[in-house]
Design a protein around this motif. Structure first.
Motif, PDB file in Angstrom:
ATOM      1  N   ALA A   6      -6.725   3.086  -4.802  1.00  0.00           N
ATOM      2  CA  ALA A   6      -7.911   3.167  -4.014  1.00  0.00           C
ATOM      3  C   ALA A   6      -8.852   4.495  -4.479  1.00  0.00           C
ATOM      4  O   ALA A   6      -8.341   5.684  -4.644  1.00  0.00           O
ATOM      5  CB  ALA A   6      -7.417   3.346  -2.512  1.00  0.00           C
ATOM      6  N   GLN A   7     -10.118   4.086  -4.595  1.00  0.00           N
ATOM      7  CA  GLN A   7     -11.079   5.537  -4.848  1.00  0.00           C
ATOM      8  C   GLN A   7     -10.955   6.252  -3.683  1.00  0.00           C
ATOM      9  O   GLN A   7     -11.538   7.373  -4.230  1.00  0.00           O
ATOM     10  CB  GLN A   7     -12.546   4.766  -5.256  1.00  0.00           C
ATOM     11  CG  GLN A   7     -12.394   3.801  -6.518  1.00  0.00           C
ATOM     12  CD  GLN A   7     -13.862   3.383  -6.710  1.00  0.00           C
ATOM     13  OE1 GLN A   7     -14.584   3.639  -6.270  1.00  0.00           O
ATOM     14  NE2 GLN A   7     -13.839   2.478  -8.095  1.00  0.00           N
TER      15      GLN A   7
ATOM     16  N   VAL B 298      -2.194   0.250  -4.641  1.00  0.00           N
ATOM     17  CA  VAL B 298      -2.415  -1.179  -3.917  1.00  0.00           C
ATOM     18  C   VAL B 298      -1.876  -2.159  -4.903  1.00  0.00           C
ATOM     19  O   VAL B 298      -2.366  -2.400  -6.022  1.00  0.00           O
ATOM     20  CB  VAL B 298      -3.563  -1.485  -3.434  1.00  0.00           C
ATOM     21  CG1 VAL B 298      -3.524  -2.551  -2.501  1.00  0.00           C
ATOM     22  CG2 VAL B 298      -4.090  -0.290  -2.570  1.00  0.00           C
TER      23      VAL B 298
ATOM     24  N   ASP C 208       0.833  -1.160  -0.191  1.00  0.00           N
ATOM     25  CA  ASP C 208       0.008   0.093   0.181  1.00  0.00           C
ATOM     26  C   ASP C 208       1.002   1.390   0.156  1.00  0.00           C
ATOM     27  O   ASP C 208       1.507   1.484   0.991  1.00  0.00           O
ATOM     28  CB  ASP C 208      -0.927   0.014   1.304  1.00  0.00           C
ATOM     29  CG  ASP C 208      -2.101   0.979   1.258  1.00  0.00           C
ATOM     30  OD1 ASP C 208      -1.650   2.366   0.710  1.00  0.00           O
ATOM     31  OD2 ASP C 208      -3.025   0.738   1.716  1.00  0.00           O
TER      32      ASP C 208
END
Length: 474
Positions: free
Chosen positions: A375-376, A382, A327
């Motif tokens: 990631a939204q 990620v 991440d």
């Protein structure tokens, strides 16, 4: 110094899709333009032309602008009104605010511009002449506004009545100004010549270390001095610092020096600022050091951990899915096209706006099966990296790789179940636990039912007598 070029006009014609031949409005203010040129050939349909705050010294090359209605030449170096009477037939507004127009009689050339309604001459030397407004109002009878003030009918009648006397007065003041202006030009030319000569002397007599030498012997440093210079670079640095201080003092002296407000002083100021800018650029280029490329792989082929973009990150081991998850906290609104991900079996590399982020992985992964997503909510990157199918045991010996297939998984389960059955009772032999035989011991019978041990007399016993009538003991 700036010049009017086709590229400059196109860059300022975005509102017309960069098409210049049909351009009706053009703004070229604050471009350090010294000469008015090319516009009458390239933009003949112009109606509005903004050229304020430049260094234009003469009105020229506008005779073919037949449709021109508004010309703004404020804050330039214009000293005379000319070349507007021939072709600018539709001119209605002319702004010459804050120039150097001292020949007020040159306004007579505007008598042919019959549609001229507004004229601005404030801030020029001629605007300080006695009778300035009366002279202009009487000379240009088509004007409606002068310096932003409306011309009344009564004012024009009075100006026409007083015109002969006012004209004589204006001519005398104009003559005095022209004499003064000629002296200012001579003084400016003399100063410019002195500066050029001083620069030539500095170029001839300045040594390699920036110091001035008065004779030939002093100009040639001895071998010992040159040796000291080579051994002590800090002395040269001190010389550079001294040179910087000298430049700063010269700059301060230039700005504190009193000067007349003339076209030459404006040009001198601009050249000084241009020289300062170039010196600063040269200094910054010298200070600028080329950074060596970031080492990502060592000489022995070992990958290094690098975080040049200085981003927060986390690496976790997802045992359930047998994968590693990275991440990386990239900026939320960064365009994904500025991110490049490269997954290798032993490390992962992410280029963020050209800056490398590289992380060595704790286990070998499958690059072909890896994937990356944004990631939204947070915009983080990620990266999912499946691990290769290896089982690492806790024994000290080396572990053998086992292919992770469904058949091998079933075989391993059967082996574990067989090992566990050794600790349980075999259900095929006993329906229930045999409590009596849990402890294996010698079997004892009750004393009252226990038979006496049969004693077989030995025939060798001398006291033995065998009576045949006695039955044998059971």
């Amino acid at each position: 110094m700036g010049r009017i070029t086709e590229d400059l006009i196109r860059r300022n014609a975005e509102h017309n899709d960069c098409i210049i031949f049909s351009l009706e409005e053009l703004s070229l203010h604050q471009q350090e333009i010294e000469r008015l040129e090319h516009i009458d050939k390239w933009c003949r349909d112009l109606k509005i032309l903004y050229l304020q705050n430049n260094l234009i010294g003469k009105i020229e090359n506008v005779s073919k602008l037949k449709k021109l209605e508004y010309l703004n030449l404020a804050l330039n170096n214009i000293e005379k009104i000319e070349n507007l009477e021939a072709g600018c037939e539709g001119l209605t507004k002319l702004d010459l605010t804050v120039n150097f127009i001292g020949e007020l009689s040159s306004v007579k050339t505007l008598q042919h511009n019959i549609h001229l309604k507004e004229l601005f001459l404030m801030g020029n030397p001629c605007a300080d002449f006695d009778g300035y407004r009366q002279f202009v109002v009487a000379t240009l009878q088509q004007l409606k506004w002068l310096d932003g003030k409306e011309i009344e009918r009564s004012e024009r009648i009075q100006a026409l009545q007083d015109f002969p006397a006012v004209e004589q007065q204006i001519r005398e003041q104009e003559k005095a100004y022209c004499l003064k202006r000629a002296k200012d030009k001579e003084e400016a030319q003399r100063k410019l010549q002195e500066e050029e000569n001083e620069g030539e002397r500095e170029g001839r007599h300045t040594g390699f270390d920036g110091r001035w030498y008065t004779d030939i012997s002093a100009a040639l440093p001895s071998s010992e001095e040159s040796k000291d210079d080579l051994q002590a670079p800090e002395i040269q640095e001190g010389g550079c610092k001294k040179k910087k201080l000298d430049n700063g003092e010269d700059d301060l002296e230039f700005w504190n020096k009193p000067s007349l407000y003339t076209p030459e002083s404006r040009l001198e100021t601009l050249r000084h600022m241009e020289k300062q800018r170039k010196d600063q650029e040269k200094l910054s280029e010298k200070k600028k050091k080329v950074k060596p490329p970031r080492v990502l792989i060592s000489e022995n082929g070992r990958a290094l951990n690098v975080n040049e973009p200085k981003l927060d990150f986390s690496l976790r081991d997802d045992e359930k899915r047998n994968q590693l998850v990275l991440d990386l906290a990239v900026y939320r609104y960064m365009d994904t096209s500025l991110i490049d991900v490269d997954v290798q079996p032993t490390y992962v590399r992410v280029m963020v706006k050209g800056k490398p982020f590289q992380l060595v992985l704790p286990a070998e992964v499958k690059p072909d099966s890896s994937s990356a997503k944004r990631a939204q909510t947070t915009g983080h990157l990620v990266v999912y990296m499946p691990k290769v199918g290896e089982i690492i045991t806790g024994c000290q010996g080396t572990s053998k790789p086992v292919k992770s297939t469904p058949d091998s998984s079933r075989e391993q389960t059967n082996k574990r179940s067989q090992q566990m059955e050794r600790l349980e009772v075999d259900p095929s032999k006993h329906a229930f636990p045999d409590v009596a035989n849990i402890v294996q011991a010698k079997k004892h019978t009750p004393r009252r039912v226990q038979a006496e041990p049969k004693i077989i007399p030995s025939e060798e016993d001398p006291d033995f007598e065998d009576n045949p009538e006695v039955p044998p003991l059971i």
